[in-house]
Design an enzyme around this catalytic site. Structure first.
Site, PDB file in Angstrom:
ATOM      1  CB  ALA A  56      54.372  77.836   0.988  1.00 25.12           C
ATOM      2  CE1 TYR A  72      40.456  63.970  -8.845  1.00 26.31           C
ATOM      3  CE2 TYR A  72      38.821  62.720 -10.065  1.00 26.31           C
ATOM      4  CZ  TYR A  72      39.913  62.762  -9.239  1.00 26.31           C
ATOM      5  OH  TYR A  72      40.490  61.591  -8.804  1.00 26.31           O
ATOM      6  CD  GLU A 123      43.455  58.745  -2.871  1.00 27.61           C
ATOM      7  OE1 GLU A 123      43.695  59.684  -3.643  1.00 27.61           O
ATOM      8  OE2 GLU A 123      43.339  58.895  -1.636  1.00 27.61           O
ATOM      9  CG  HIS A 147      38.181  65.965  -6.390  1.00 27.79           C
ATOM     10  ND1 HIS A 147      38.367  67.297  -6.607  1.00 27.79           N
ATOM     11  CD2 HIS A 147      39.161  65.596  -5.514  1.00 27.79           C
ATOM     12  CE1 HIS A 147      39.403  67.719  -5.908  1.00 27.79           C
ATOM     13  NE2 HIS A 147      39.896  66.704  -5.235  1.00 27.79           N
TER      14      HIS A 147
END
Ligand code: NDP
Ligand code: BG6
Length: 512
Positions: free
Chosen positions: A16, A184, A222, A246
């Site tokens: 987390a 994905y 990216e 993906h």
């Protein structure tokens, strides 16, 4: 959607404190709650990791990933449902006992009916998946309730370690309890391949093969680097980060044969058959690169300048690879996959590049009249088919023009479009495995990539500048294959021939 038949729902986010949890998991959980997809009064989202936080700081951290425009009242209600537990270590039994009693306390306070559901989401580097699973099973698996574990990609590091992980998971859980996530498969752009191919689109389904398709490209770029993610990324590199999972999933759906039905079993069977037909990628068909600092922008630092990355790192942040499928539909058609971080733009799309028929009346001297069909996820969600047509005006000049659907037009979408993570977390809560990766598929996907990855790790990655198009050497491979990543929609220039005044045919061969 409060009809979920559970007394209490506990979604536990391991890791987390990390990047995925902040950017994707918590925003997805928030949105599921805000959109009433989960029972508001009976659901908790428990964070777990080793980092120590005051509750207030943890809430600040997860809120920073949630849209600033969100309703602040709804957000504070959500945060009330988000306790955090600091574990001493991922292999520390007593930490899991503590976690179990925290969840049990929340369950005992619930007034709902039905069984308790615990969903453990493992947003951690794969190196700790094993320890976490073992301890969860031992100390925090609800004895009478329903338990599920969501395992992130990459699933192991290679074929061998994926098998070891599978055996470990199988010794602890039933296959029904395991959800191997690949986000994905939660994307509309990826799933839309099925209706496009197997719906009522004969113009696509009848041309979706080697007879008409010259090559297929997947272009994943990216405009940002792997900043701050060295702890995970440096060990795995870009092929394991996105290409093996993906982008491969996208290709599987685009390449597989028609499943007998849309049942989980038939879809999974068709996918596995396609992977079995994939030839292992040849090391010589792979180009790898690593970004250096930008010469224009001092904030765009080299991959190796990141403090979370080893100074002598050979991890690749860019790769182009060629995949061949040994079956009747795709034999000899190159599937060329590019993925890269810190490039000139952000883009994710799959494109079929059609052949120009030999008897075309409008051939171009450069051979670029072939039309394309693109399914795009970034920068916008769209489908774009290009068609060769007449350019309005005198004479007879043809061009490739886009026939497109842009899904940002509200006309095409529901008012609430969930993110891929919301879709998949909700599927896991409902126990639907359709868009998760079954064991054999997760293992077999490595068989295709193992040699290429191993070989690439023994090489020095080529250099490319942050913000550039990638290593220049990629062009040689593409030239050799006769492949361009460009889609036809950019070809707004005249191609082919012009029939001039008096019906004389002139060659018009100029293209930029
Ligand atoms: P992070 O590097 O942010 O790690 C998540 C948490 O794991 C950290 O906060 C840390 O928590 C703990 N951790 C980090 N390194 C180690 C280690 N070597 N040993 C034990 N614990 C460690 O990773 P991400 O959140 O980016 O990725 C987690 C998983 O999610 C990966 O499998 C990744 O492939 C997958 N994923 C990530 C995406 C993303 O965009 N980030 C997207 C899709 C999937 P603490 O120290 O507090 O215990
Ligand atoms: C994650 C990778 O799995 O997918 C990231 O770890 C990558 O490195 C991300 O940025 C890409 O996802 P999307 O949905 O933004 O294309």
């Amino acid at each position: 959607m409060n009809e979920l038949p559970f007394r209490h729902v506990a979604i536990v986010v391991f890791g987390a404190s990390g990047d995925l949890a902040k950017k994707m998991t918590y925003p997805a959980l928030f949105s599921l709650m805000a959109n009433n997809m989960l029972p508001k009064d009976r659901t908790h989202f428990i964070g777990a990791a080793r980092s120590k936080y005051k509750m207030e700081d943890f809430h600040k951290k997860i809120s920073s990933g949630i849209k600033q425009s969100s309703d602040q009242q709804v957000l504070s209600k959500f945060l009330e449902k988000c306790p955090y537990i600091s574990l001493s270590a991922y292999d520390d039994g007593p930490s899991y006992q503590r976690l179990d009693s925290e969840i049990a306390k929340l369950e005992s306070q619930s007034t709902g009916s039905g069984k308790n559901l615990r969903v453990y989401y493992i947003a951690l580097p794969p190196s700790v998946f094993g320890d976490v699973s073992e301890n969860l099973r031992k100390y925090a698996w609800h004895k009478e309730g329903i338990n599920r574990i969501i395992v992130e990609k990459p699933y192991g590091k290679d074929y061998q370690s994926a098998k070891v992980l599978s055996n470990k998971l199988a010794s602890l859980f039933t296959e029904e309890e395991v959800f191997r996530i690949d986000h994905y498969l939660g994307k509309d752009s990826v799933k839309s391949v099925l209706p496009l191919r197997f719906g009522a689109n004969p113009f696509l389904s009848s041309t979706w093969s080697r007879e008409h398709v010259q090559y297929v490209t997947v272009n994943f770029k990216e405009a940002f680097g792997a900043e701050g993610r060295g702890g995970y990324f440096d060990e795995f590199g870009i092929i394991r980060d996105v290409m093996q999972n993906h982008l491969m999933q996208w290709i599987i759906l685009a390449g597989m044969e028609r499943p007998n039905s849309l049942s989980v079993k038939d879809i999974h069977q068709a996918k596995l058959k396609f992977i079995n037909d994939c030839r292992p990628v040849r090391p010589s068909d792979v180009i790898i690169g690593q970004y250096t600092a930008s010469s224009k922008d001092p904030n765009k630092k080299a991959y190796k300048d990141d403090e979370t990355v080893k100074k002598d790192s050979k991890a690749s942040t860019f790769a182009t690879a060629v995949l061949y499928i040994d079956n009747d539909r795709w034999r000899d058609v190159p599937f060329v996959i590019r993925c890269g971080k810190a490039l000139d733009e952000t883009r994710a799309e799959l494109t079929l590049h059609y052949k120009t028929p030999p008897d075309s009346l409008f051939p171009s001297e450069s051979g670029r009249t072939g039309t394309t069909f693109t399914i795009r996820d970034h920068p916008e969600k769209s489908h774009v088919l290009t068609a060769t047509t007449k350019k309005p005006g005198r004479g007879f000049t043809v061009l490739n023009a886009p026939l497109s659907i842009d899904f940002s037009n509200p006309k095409y979408t529901d008012s609430y479009v969930p993110t891929a993570y919301e879709v998949l977390i909700y599927d896991a809560v409902r126990g639907d495995h359709t868009w998760f990766v079954p064991r054999e598929e997760a293992e077999e996907a490595w068989r295709v990539w193992d040699d290429a990855i191993k070989n690439s790790e023994s090489r020095n990655p080529l250099k490319y500048e942050y913000g550039s198009e990638g290593p220049k050497e990629e062009k040689d491979l593409l030239k050799q294959l006769g492949v361009e990543f460009e889609t036809g929609e950019g070809r707004t220039v005249d191609v082919a021939k012009v029939i001039g005044d008096g019906g004389r045919v002139q060659t018009f061969a100029k293209e930029p």
